[in-house]
Design a protein around this motif. Structure first.
Motif, PDB file in Angstrom:
ATOM      1  N   ALA A 140       0.870  -1.358   0.027  1.00 51.59           N
ATOM      2  CA  ALA A 140       0.121  -0.097   0.091  1.00 51.59           C
ATOM      3  C   ALA A 140       0.854   1.284  -0.065  1.00 51.59           C
ATOM      4  O   ALA A 140       0.618   2.391  -0.910  1.00 51.59           O
ATOM      5  N   ILE A 141       1.950   1.268   0.586  1.00 53.94           N
ATOM      6  CA  ILE A 141       2.885   2.429   0.815  1.00 53.94           C
ATOM      7  C   ILE A 141       3.748   2.634  -0.389  1.00 53.94           C
ATOM      8  O   ILE A 141       3.687   3.796  -1.109  1.00 53.94           O
ATOM      9  N   THR A 142       3.921   1.556  -1.209  1.00 49.61           N
ATOM     10  CA  THR A 142       4.581   1.499  -2.566  1.00 49.61           C
ATOM     11  C   THR A 142       3.610   1.917  -3.379  1.00 49.61           C
ATOM     12  O   THR A 142       4.057   3.004  -4.368  1.00 49.61           O
ATOM     13  N   VAL A 143       2.422   1.845  -3.412  1.00 44.86           N
ATOM     14  CA  VAL A 143       1.369   2.411  -4.531  1.00 44.86           C
ATOM     15  C   VAL A 143       1.236   3.915  -4.239  1.00 44.86           C
ATOM     16  O   VAL A 143       1.137   4.615  -5.136  1.00 44.86           O
ATOM     17  N   LEU A 144       1.137   4.183  -2.782  1.00 47.41           N
ATOM     18  CA  LEU A 144       0.799   5.498  -2.482  1.00 47.41           C
ATOM     19  C   LEU A 144       2.113   6.499  -3.181  1.00 47.41           C
ATOM     20  O   LEU A 144       2.058   7.588  -3.634  1.00 47.41           O
ATOM     21  N   MET A 145       3.362   5.923  -2.898  1.00 45.54           N
ATOM     22  CA  MET A 145       4.765   6.435  -3.053  1.00 45.54           C
ATOM     23  C   MET A 145       4.457   6.784  -4.863  1.00 45.54           C
ATOM     24  O   MET A 145       5.017   7.800  -5.518  1.00 45.54           O
ATOM     25  N   ILE A 146       4.211   5.742  -5.531  1.00 45.63           N
ATOM     26  CA  ILE A 146       4.275   5.915  -6.953  1.00 45.63           C
ATOM     27  C   ILE A 146       3.237   6.964  -7.482  1.00 45.63           C
ATOM     28  O   ILE A 146       3.388   7.786  -8.241  1.00 45.63           O
TER      29      ILE A 146
END
Length: 200
Positions: free
Chosen positions: A29-35
């Motif tokens: 979830a954090i990775t998706v938000l960062m992208i």
């Protein structure tokens, strides 16, 4: 002896009755938000850099135009005086304004400023004459209230064949160059115009 485990042994009011997010799910979830956030930030950063470059181009263009207009004005005044009393050559004060500097090639250039007039620039190998900014007087010399800008400026005159220009020539080309650096990246803008030895 058998042990029976009731998966639903927690009562309905227990906060632990439903499973939470696992570490893997949280990281995904954090990775998706960062992208999702990084894309617009990159676009905004590039837009800001483009806006700053456009601002510097406008300032450089104005500084080059200032020198060009001053040189043309000096030429016109020289021609008028030459016609009325014969006291001036048409390039008087535009070339050879200082000892050892003729303003007629890229290695012996000069600067022309509305505030400072024409100055010899004996700083071969640098970007040109440093431009300072004073809130009261504008762009000009280095005085106690002035701040050095990122801009450097110089001009020189050539003939149509690219050789040095002199008052014996009937026409010359003015080259005004404004240089500046944006971090490690150098930029320059050149403005050229032909002047002729006839009355305006």
């Amino acid at each position: 002896m058998k042990y029976l485990f009731n998966k639903n042994r927690h009562n309905e009011s227990s906060p632990f009755r439903n499973g939470g997010f696992t570490i893997i799910e949280t990281l995904v979830a954090i990775t998706v938000l960062m992208i999702a956030i990084a894309g617009p930030l990159v676009v905004a950063s590039k837009g800001l850099n483009t806006a700053l470059y456009a601002r510097d181009q406008v300032i450089a263009s104005s500084l080059a135009q200032e020198s060009m207009e001053l040189i043309k004005n000096m030429k016109n005044n020289n021609l008028q005086l030459q016609q009325t009393d014969g006291t001036r050559e048409w390039l008087n004060g535009i070339i050879s304004p200082g000892v050892g500097n003729s303003c007629t090639d890229v290695l012996s250039y000069c600067d022309a400023s509305v505030i400072d007039g024409v100055n010899s620039v004996n700083v071969g190998g640098t970007l040109g004459y440093p431009i300072y900014f004073n809130k009261s007087t504008g762009y000009g010399t280095n005085d106690t209230d002035a701040v050095k800008t990122i801009f450097y400026r110089y001009y020189y005159l050539t003939t149509g064949s690219g050789s040095s220009c002199s008052s014996s020539d009937s026409n010359c080309t003015i080259h005004v160059v404004v240089s500046w650096n944006e971090g490690p990246v150098p930029y320059d803008m050149e403005l050229s115009s032909e002047i002729v030895s006839n009355l305006p």
